[in-house]
Design a protein around this motif. Structure first.
Motif, PDB file in Angstrom:
ATOM      1  N   THR A 128       0.851  -1.183   0.000  1.00 16.33           N
ATOM      2  CA  THR A 128       0.000   0.000   0.000  1.00 16.33           C
ATOM      3  C   THR A 128       0.892   1.239   0.000  1.00 16.33           C
ATOM      4  O   THR A 128       1.878   1.308   0.729  1.00 16.33           O
ATOM      5  N   CYS A 129       0.542   2.196  -0.830  1.00 12.92           N
ATOM      6  CA  CYS A 129       1.345   3.415  -0.952  1.00 12.92           C
ATOM      7  C   CYS A 129       1.334   4.195   0.361  1.00 12.92           C
ATOM      8  O   CYS A 129       0.266   4.417   0.944  1.00 12.92           O
ATOM      9  N   PRO A 130       2.500   4.629   0.845  1.00 11.48           N
ATOM     10  CA  PRO A 130       2.584   5.392   2.100  1.00 11.48           C
ATOM     11  C   PRO A 130       1.858   6.740   2.067  1.00 11.48           C
ATOM     12  O   PRO A 130       1.612   7.328   3.111  1.00 11.48           O
ATOM     13  N   CYS A 131       1.480   7.223   0.890  1.00 10.02           N
ATOM     14  CA  CYS A 131       0.861   8.545   0.791  1.00 10.02           C
ATOM     15  C   CYS A 131      -0.557   8.591   1.345  1.00 10.02           C
ATOM     16  O   CYS A 131      -1.120   9.664   1.504  1.00 10.02           O
ATOM     17  N   GLY A 132      -1.133   7.427   1.633  1.00 10.49           N
ATOM     18  CA  GLY A 132      -2.470   7.395   2.215  1.00 10.49           C
ATOM     19  C   GLY A 132      -3.587   7.153   1.226  1.00 10.49           C
ATOM     20  O   GLY A 132      -4.765   7.177   1.589  1.00 10.49           O
ATOM     21  N   SER A 133      -3.257   6.893  -0.022  1.00  9.57           N
ATOM     22  CA  SER A 133      -4.282   6.715  -1.061  1.00  9.57           C
ATOM     23  C   SER A 133      -5.031   5.389  -0.957  1.00  9.57           C
ATOM     24  O   SER A 133      -6.078   5.230  -1.565  1.00  9.57           O
ATOM     25  N   LEU A 134      -4.458   4.425  -0.233  1.00  8.13           N
ATOM     26  CA  LEU A 134      -4.969   3.051  -0.123  1.00  8.13           C
ATOM     27  C   LEU A 134      -4.793   2.245  -1.410  1.00  8.13           C
ATOM     28  O   LEU A 134      -5.274   1.127  -1.515  1.00  8.13           O
ATOM     29  N   GLN A 135      -4.080   2.797  -2.380  1.00  5.01           N
ATOM     30  CA  GLN A 135      -3.748   2.083  -3.610  1.00  5.01           C
ATOM     31  C   GLN A 135      -2.392   1.408  -3.447  1.00  5.01           C
ATOM     32  O   GLN A 135      -1.608   1.770  -2.574  1.00  5.01           O
ATOM     33  N   LYS A 136      -2.113   0.452  -4.331  1.00  5.95           N
ATOM     34  CA  LYS A 136      -0.777  -0.138  -4.355  1.00  5.95           C
ATOM     35  C   LYS A 136       0.209   0.916  -4.849  1.00  5.95           C
ATOM     36  O   LYS A 136      -0.121   1.750  -5.703  1.00  5.95           O
ATOM     37  N   TYR A 137       1.422   0.835  -4.308  1.00  4.65           N
ATOM     38  CA  TYR A 137       2.476   1.783  -4.681  1.00  4.65           C
ATOM     39  C   TYR A 137       2.656   1.857  -6.188  1.00  4.65           C
ATOM     40  O   TYR A 137       2.760   2.941  -6.756  1.00  4.65           O
ATOM     41  N   LYS A 138       2.630   0.709  -6.885  1.00  2.00           N
ATOM     42  CA  LYS A 138       2.874   0.693  -8.331  1.00  2.00           C
ATOM     43  C   LYS A 138       1.795   1.441  -9.114  1.00  2.00           C
ATOM     44  O   LYS A 138       2.049   1.900 -10.218  1.00  2.00           O
ATOM     45  N   LYS A 139       0.599   1.593  -8.540  1.00  6.30           N
ATOM     46  CA  LYS A 139      -0.501   2.288  -9.213  1.00  6.30           C
ATOM     47  C   LYS A 139      -0.633   3.729  -8.725  1.00  6.30           C
ATOM     48  O   LYS A 139      -1.517   4.449  -9.162  1.00  6.30           O
TER      49      LYS A 139
END
Length: 141
Positions: free
Chosen positions: A8-19
């Motif tokens: 999960t992307c650390p930015c808080g988006s709840l998306q996978k980092y690759k997306k």
């Protein structure tokens, strides 16, 4: 730590980092807004991606230096010794395509050696030649 692409992307988006932020880190796309840039920079610190931090820092920033090697070492030292636990966006201005300055207020929850070093900041960004750059920030109590 290199960030696994399926985490999960650390930015808080709840998306996978690759997306999410990886497309910015790999320079496939530039952030379209100051908010995207802010989130991708938080993620870059968490991913120990000093090159992206340098690439997205305005030359008027107090950390900006032509000594890239030393600057990169400082960023990596900070990133490797910090747990980037959470990013909360508190306020931001929606930009229109003509805007060249924007602000994002956020809270970063961070730990270093089991000490809470969290902070809240109002960050200032400038858009130059179609690219958003981090200029500076003001800490908020």
């Amino acid at each position: 730590m290199k960030l696994p692409v399926n985490n999960t992307c650390p930015c808080g988006s709840l998306q996978k980092y690759k997306k999410c932020c990886k497309v910015f880190h790999d320079k496939i796309k530039l952030p379209k807004t100051a908010l995207e840039l802010m989130k991708s920079r938080f993620c870059a610190f968490a991913a120990e991606n000093a090159d992206y931090i340098i690439f997205t820092t305005h030359e008027n920033n107090s950390d900006f230096t032509s000594d890239i090697k030393s600057w990169k070492e400082d960023i990596l030292s900070f990133s490797r010794n910090t747990n980037f636990e959470k990013l909360e966006i508190l306020d931001f201005l929606e930009e229109n395509s003509e805007d060249t300055e924007s602000f994002v207020t956020f809270k970063a929850t961070l730990k270093q050696y089991n000490n809470d070093i969290s902070f809240t900041e109002k960050s200032r960004f400038l858009k130059e030649n179609g690219k958003w750059l981090y200029v500076d920030g003001q800490f908020i109590d």
